[in-house]
Design an enzyme around this catalytic site. Structure first.
Site, mmCIF file in Angstrom:
data_model
loop_
_atom_site.group_PDB
_atom_site.id
_atom_site.type_symbol
_atom_site.label_atom_id
_atom_site.label_comp_id
_atom_site.label_asym_id
_atom_site.label_seq_id
_atom_site.Cartn_x
_atom_site.Cartn_y
_atom_site.Cartn_z
ATOM 1 N N ASP A 190 -0.361 -6.919 6.359
ATOM 2 C CA ASP A 190 -1.876 -6.098 6.475
ATOM 3 C C ASP A 190 -2.052 -7.121 5.382
ATOM 4 O O ASP A 190 -2.024 -7.783 4.366
ATOM 5 C CB ASP A 190 -1.506 -5.371 5.021
ATOM 6 C CG ASP A 190 -2.498 -4.569 4.848
ATOM 7 O OD1 ASP A 190 -3.373 -4.789 4.713
ATOM 8 O OD2 ASP A 190 -2.506 -2.939 4.673
ATOM 9 N N TYR A 245 1.072 -1.043 0.236
ATOM 10 C CA TYR A 245 -0.037 -0.031 -0.318
ATOM 11 C C TYR A 245 0.724 1.570 -0.087
ATOM 12 O O TYR A 245 2.170 1.577 0.692
ATOM 13 C CB TYR A 245 -1.341 -0.310 1.197
ATOM 14 C CG TYR A 245 -1.714 1.264 0.720
ATOM 15 C CD1 TYR A 245 -3.441 0.972 0.171
ATOM 16 C CD2 TYR A 245 -1.916 1.944 1.655
ATOM 17 C CE1 TYR A 245 -3.873 1.945 0.256
ATOM 18 C CE2 TYR A 245 -2.936 2.995 2.106
ATOM 19 C CZ TYR A 245 -3.729 3.177 1.004
ATOM 20 O OH TYR A 245 -4.782 4.131 1.173
HETATM 21 C C1 PLP Z 1 -7.070 0.687 2.028
HETATM 22 C C2 PLP Z 1 -6.386 0.364 2.191
HETATM 23 C C3 PLP Z 1 -5.000 0.952 3.695
HETATM 24 C C4 PLP Z 1 -5.456 1.942 4.710
HETATM 25 O O1 PLP Z 1 -6.385 2.288 5.033
HETATM 26 P P1 PLP Z 1 -7.316 3.165 4.965
HETATM 27 O O2 PLP Z 1 -8.597 2.981 6.032
HETATM 28 O O3 PLP Z 1 -7.802 3.876 3.680
HETATM 29 O O4 PLP Z 1 -6.800 4.164 5.712
HETATM 30 C C5 PLP Z 1 -3.699 -0.043 4.241
HETATM 31 N N1 PLP Z 1 -3.636 -0.557 3.939
HETATM 32 C C6 PLP Z 1 -4.122 -1.358 2.354
HETATM 33 C C7 PLP Z 1 -4.293 -2.877 1.659
HETATM 34 C C8 PLP Z 1 -5.591 -1.243 1.630
HETATM 35 O O5 PLP Z 1 -6.444 -1.318 0.663
#
Ligand code: PLP
Length: 401
Positions: free
Chosen positions: A194, A121
């Site tokens: 993530d 990200y």
């Molecule tokens: C959207 C996203 C984020 C950030 O999240 P927000 O809720 O927009 O702050 C982080 N990692 C991934 C993989 C995302 O898709």
């Protein structure tokens, strides 16, 4: 809340509905009430004294004195997400980025080092490589899937964190979670993933030995393109330490958003099954289409990480990335002809969303930098929703004519 009052099940669909919620809720409510308060009262100073003394040695606990430290609605959703991921505890933040930045600020200090996999990200990358560098934290970015490079990047006694993502955005690369966890343990580094694109329905990283799991709950967990939230899941001692710093850094999700998130999660298992099935059908259709140059989807045998995805995931998710056999403007024209997906950033909601990264998520980059990252002009990211699969395919067919 005693153990007998909790719903005991290890099945995702049951956990998504009931989580770890008390069977008996205030006023006999079936749903978790929204506790809309900024602060909490005590009956008398003796109760307050008892609370302060207990809190002192517990570090966290069942009750709180002020809304920045916790909220019953928020805690009910945290317990549900912890159950879904198989963790001891979870902490909610007002966005995914708030979760990432709060966790990293808690874990790191000057002189420490992060190993980060690429194709991650963009804002996570920028926070590590740009922002944290100002505070004396160095980051080494290694190619996703190159385990030798990952191990070589680890600096003894300095690498505090190995941070990865799986599947990645936009190429849906898959991290070998068992290997990443083993490397972290061998070198005394924490591992964090993530797991936003996977959801706990498709992948449970804690079971492979990963220390901390993070989600942008904005995406599949909430599932309706209507709120922002982030969450981190892990072992109790790590969650306790992070909770203390959440109170300090100040980012906690609002109880209204927490309620909507809980409501969204109730249908998580159903929704993700539909996202998985729709995306597989769309990916197979696109791969066979003469006007499509290339498709990336981990459920396709042609994806470089298909075997790994099959081994560690129960489904391949709802995002399909592809290249149209057209130039920049031809790709934009194809997107304009679509009638079902909205042109929008984000993913994971019931509505299909589509975007051309060169025009949206990566627009601010210089064109040569963008191409160096593999973001071509004709690249399209399709976050497939839960509409009827044939309708989506018919829509793609008319737009490709
Ligand atoms: C959207 C996203 C984020 C950030 O999240 P927000 O809720 O927009 O702050 C982080 N990692 C991934 C993989 C995302 O898709």
């Amino acid at each position: 809340m005693t153990e007998e009052t909790r719903t005991a099940s290890t099945h995702t669909s049951t956990q998504a509905v009931h989580g770890a919620a008390a069977r008996r809720k205030p006023s006999g409510s079936v749903t978790t009430p929204i506790v809309q308060t900024s602060t909490y009262t005590f009956a008398d100073t003796a109760e307050l004294r008892d609370f302060m003394e207990r809190k002192h040695y517990r570090g966290g606990g069942d009750s709180v004195e002020y809304g920045r430290y916790g909220n019953p609605t928020v805690e009910a959703v945290e317990a549900k997400i912890a159950a879904l991921e198989g963790g001891d505890g979870a902490l909610l933040y007002p966005s995914g980025m708030s979760a990432v930045t709060s966790v990293l600020l808690t874990l790191l200090r000057p002189g420490l080092h992060i190993v980060l996999t690429d194709d991650c990200y963009r804002h996570t990358h920028d926070f590590c490589v740009g922002f944290l560098k100002r505070y004396g934290v160095e980051t080494t970015v290694v190619p996703m899937g190159d385990d030798a490079a990952l191990e070589a990047a680890i600096i003894p006694r300095k690498t505090r964190l190995i941070l990865t993502e799986s599947p990645t955005n936009p190429y849906l690369r898959i991290a070998d979670l068992e290997r990443v966890a083993a490397l972290g343990k061998a070198h005394g580094a924490l591992t964090m993933i993530d797991s936003t694109f996977a959801t706990p329905v498709n992948q449970r990283p804690l079971e492979w030995g990963i220390d901390l799991v993070m989600h942008s709950a904005t995406k599949y967990l909430a599932g309706h393109n209507d709120l922002l939230a982030g969450v981190i899941i892990g072992r109790q001692d790590r969650i306790d330490a992070l909770r203390e710093h959440r109170g300090l850094l100040g980012g906690i999700v609002d109880p209204h958003a927490a309620y909507l998130l809980d409501r969204g999660i109730k249908t998580l298992a159903l929704r993700v099954q539909q996202h998985n099935a729709n995306a597989q059908a769309v990916a197979e259709y696109l791969e066979a289409h003469p006007k499509i140059a290339r498709v990336w989807y981990p459920g396709l045998a042609s994806h470089p990480d298909h075997a790994l995805a099959k081994a560690q995931m129960r489904g391949f998710g709802g995002v399909v990335t592809f290249e149209v056999a057209a130039d920049f403007d031809g790709t934009s024209a194809f997107i304009d002809r679509l009638r079902i997906p909205y042109i929008a950033a984000s993913l994971g909601g019931v509505e299909s969303l589509i975007q051309q990264p060169a025009l949206m998520s990566h627009f601010e980059m210089a064109a040569d930098e963008r191409r160096a990252q593999g973001i071509t002009d004709n690249l399209v990211r399709f976050a497939v929703g839960i509409e009827d699969a044939q309708d989506l395919i018919d829509d793609l067919a008319q737009a490709l004519e």
